[in-house]
Design an enzyme around this catalytic site. Structure first.
Site, PDB file in Angstrom:
ATOM      1  N   HIS A 109       0.862  -1.182   0.000  1.00  0.00           N
ATOM      2  CA  HIS A 109       0.000   0.000   0.000  1.00  0.00           C
ATOM      3  C   HIS A 109       0.900   1.234   0.000  1.00  0.00           C
ATOM      4  CE1 HIS A 109      -2.856   2.971   1.633  1.00  0.00           C
ATOM      5  NE2 HIS A 109      -3.830   2.135   1.339  1.00  0.00           N
ATOM      6  N   ASP A 139       2.695  -4.430   8.023  1.00  0.00           N
ATOM      7  CA  ASP A 139       1.420  -3.732   7.864  1.00  0.00           C
ATOM      8  C   ASP A 139       0.330  -4.790   8.010  1.00  0.00           C
ATOM      9  OD1 ASP A 139      -0.947  -2.681   6.899  1.00  0.00           O
ATOM     10  OD2 ASP A 139      -0.126  -1.975   5.003  1.00  0.00           O
ATOM     11  N   GLN A 185      -4.870  -5.653   6.805  1.00  0.00           N
ATOM     12  CA  GLN A 185      -5.782  -6.633   6.218  1.00  0.00           C
ATOM     13  C   GLN A 185      -5.820  -7.941   6.997  1.00  0.00           C
ATOM     14  OE1 GLN A 185      -7.815  -5.956   3.703  1.00  0.00           O
ATOM     15  NE2 GLN A 185      -6.956  -3.911   3.382  1.00  0.00           N
ATOM     16  N   LYS A 204     -10.874  -1.053   9.832  1.00  0.00           N
ATOM     17  CA  LYS A 204     -10.927  -2.296   9.056  1.00  0.00           C
ATOM     18  C   LYS A 204     -11.281  -3.503   9.930  1.00  0.00           C
ATOM     19  CE  LYS A 204      -7.379  -0.643   5.819  1.00  0.00           C
ATOM     20  NZ  LYS A 204      -8.211  -0.315   4.657  1.00  0.00           N
ATOM     21  N   CYS A 225      -4.598   2.267  -3.808  1.00  0.00           N
ATOM     22  CA  CYS A 225      -3.366   2.791  -3.206  1.00  0.00           C
ATOM     23  C   CYS A 225      -2.210   1.798  -3.383  1.00  0.00           C
ATOM     24  CB  CYS A 225      -3.568   3.122  -1.730  1.00  0.00           C
ATOM     25  SG  CYS A 225      -4.723   4.465  -1.433  1.00  0.00           S
TER      26      CYS A 225
END
Length: 409
Positions: free
Chosen positions: A125, A202, A205, A228, A368
């Site tokens: 991202h 990261d 997700q 999220k 992104c």
């Protein structure tokens, strides 16, 4: 016992739209969870309760409301720490994953020197690319990128080529937001340790699918967002290993992050306060903690099996349609329920807009992730991303809608 998706859906008010003035009810098949998930009643109730019974600032006053707010805020930190298997002092509240990565780029990056290397991947991202480019402009570091495989995974076979004795940080997605591919973290950590580098993940997700033992991953930093994982906007978390946090300078200056201030100099508080200047996101943190408690209480094994079935159903249905190409793994192993595809010769925005007219909410664009799109020579994709409240009706509506798109265009 079968996974009870209807019972889960019942907890989300937005999934049950009310009739318009003319009596019609517009359906909602929400498949944009990779961008923002919806919020269960338990989270909404927790935030309303705080705002209506204990709204105040934290850590500063001694009146009843302030003390209640401080207990709630620090209690939220403890809840998040339990959710990711850590200690509260390792949990820093930020405004989201982007802010968390930028914090590391500034504070850990302050220790880097010209020629030191940061390794990312083409699948990242933008929030895990741009901060390192900005650090490169400030400090003269070298930024390298792992390529992607044909099926949309980070090509870890290139680690030996790209990791050197100048590598200081490997910053990668835990699960890719375009392809859903899950990174083999153990392999990355082994490569980093071989040269004394740290790893940042990261987890935006990944975290929505249940609690993690983050310290067991062996990484130095882990980042994720509240919106999220069924929580509010404007809140996220940076987890850091204690020795790394203790060695990092502050990100911003102001109230709360200090130990003592004179006009000549300032001494800083210990982590996590060192990195939380000013009034923190109190109610969002309370909402995030409620989301973590709610998520931890779900049938996560059942949800995982349910989502694998829906993912397979969607991929099979897409693969049977003329002109559609799935971008990413076509199986269900080592991937999240994030399904991206192109529909030649149509632009993703046009596809998404027509699907919306059928009550199907998906994402259309580059998500992104322009470097990955460029590597595939495509402008963008349509992305359907599933959460534990999605059911077969949602997938069926997506596939029906795509047939309508094809017939219309």
């Amino acid at each position: 016992m079968a996974y009870d998706v209807a019972a889960v859906r019942a907890q989300f008010p937005i999934l049950h739209p009310v009739a318009a003035d003319d009596g019609t009810v517009r359906p909602l098949h929400y498949l944009d969870n990779g961008a923002t998930a919806q919020v269960p009643r338990a989270v909404l109730d927790a935030m309303v309760a705080h705002e209506t019974t204990a709204r105040s600032n934290v850590h500063r006053s001694v009146h009843r409301l302030a003390e209640a707010a401080t207990r709630a805020y620090e209690g939220a930190r403890q809840d998040i720490a339990r959710f990711i298997g850590s200690q509260p002092a390792q949990v820093i509240f930020t405004s989201g994953t982007t802010a968390a990565i930028n914090l590391v780029a500034h504070c850990f990056g302050a220790r880097l020197r010209p020629g030191d290397e940061v390794l990312v991947s083409v699948l990242e991202h933008h929030s895990n690319i741009v901060p390192w480019q900005m650090l490169r402009e400030r400090s003269g570091i070298v930024m390298k990128a792992l390529p992607a495989t044909a099926d949309g995974r980070i090509d870890l076979d290139r680690l030996d080529d790209l990791v050197t004795d100048r590598t200081r940080l490997i910053a990668l997605t835990h699960a890719a937001n375009v392809t859903g591919a899950v990174t083999d973290v153990a392999r990355v950590v082994a490569a980093a340790r071989a040269v004394g580098a740290e790893v940042l993940l990261d987890g935006a997700q990944m975290v929505p699918h249940g609690p993690l033992d983050v310290p067991a991953l062996g990484v130095g930093f882990y980042c994720f967002s509240g919106h999220k994982m069924f929580g509010p906007n404007g809140i996220g978390v940076l987890w850091g290993r204690e020795d790394l946090l203790a060695d990092m300078p502050p990100f911003m200056g102001g109230g709360e992050m200090i130990a003592h201030v004179t006009l000549d100099r300032t001494s800083y508080a210990a982590p996590p306060m060192r990195f939380e200047a000013g009034t923190p996101p109190i109610t969002p943190a309370i909402g995030l903690a409620a989301a973590a408690r709610w998520l931890a209480g779900q049938d996560l094994a059942g949800a995982e099996a349910h989502l694998k079935q829906l993912t397979a159903l969607a991929i099979d249905g897409l693969s049977e349609m003329e002109g559609i190409s799935v971008i990413g793994p076509t199986g269900t192993q080592a991937r999240m329920p994030v399904i991206s595809f192109t529909m030649d010769p149509l632009h993703p925005h046009d596809v998404a807009q027509i699907l919306d007219s059928h009550g199907v909410a998906v994402r259309g664009g580059h998500h992104c992730a322009q470097p990955y799109m460029d590597s595939r020579d495509i402008a963008g994709t349509v992305r359907a991303s599933l959460a534990l409240y999605n059911d077969r009706d949602d997938v069926d509506a997506l596939l029906r809608g795509l047939h309508e798109v094809r017939a219309l265009l």
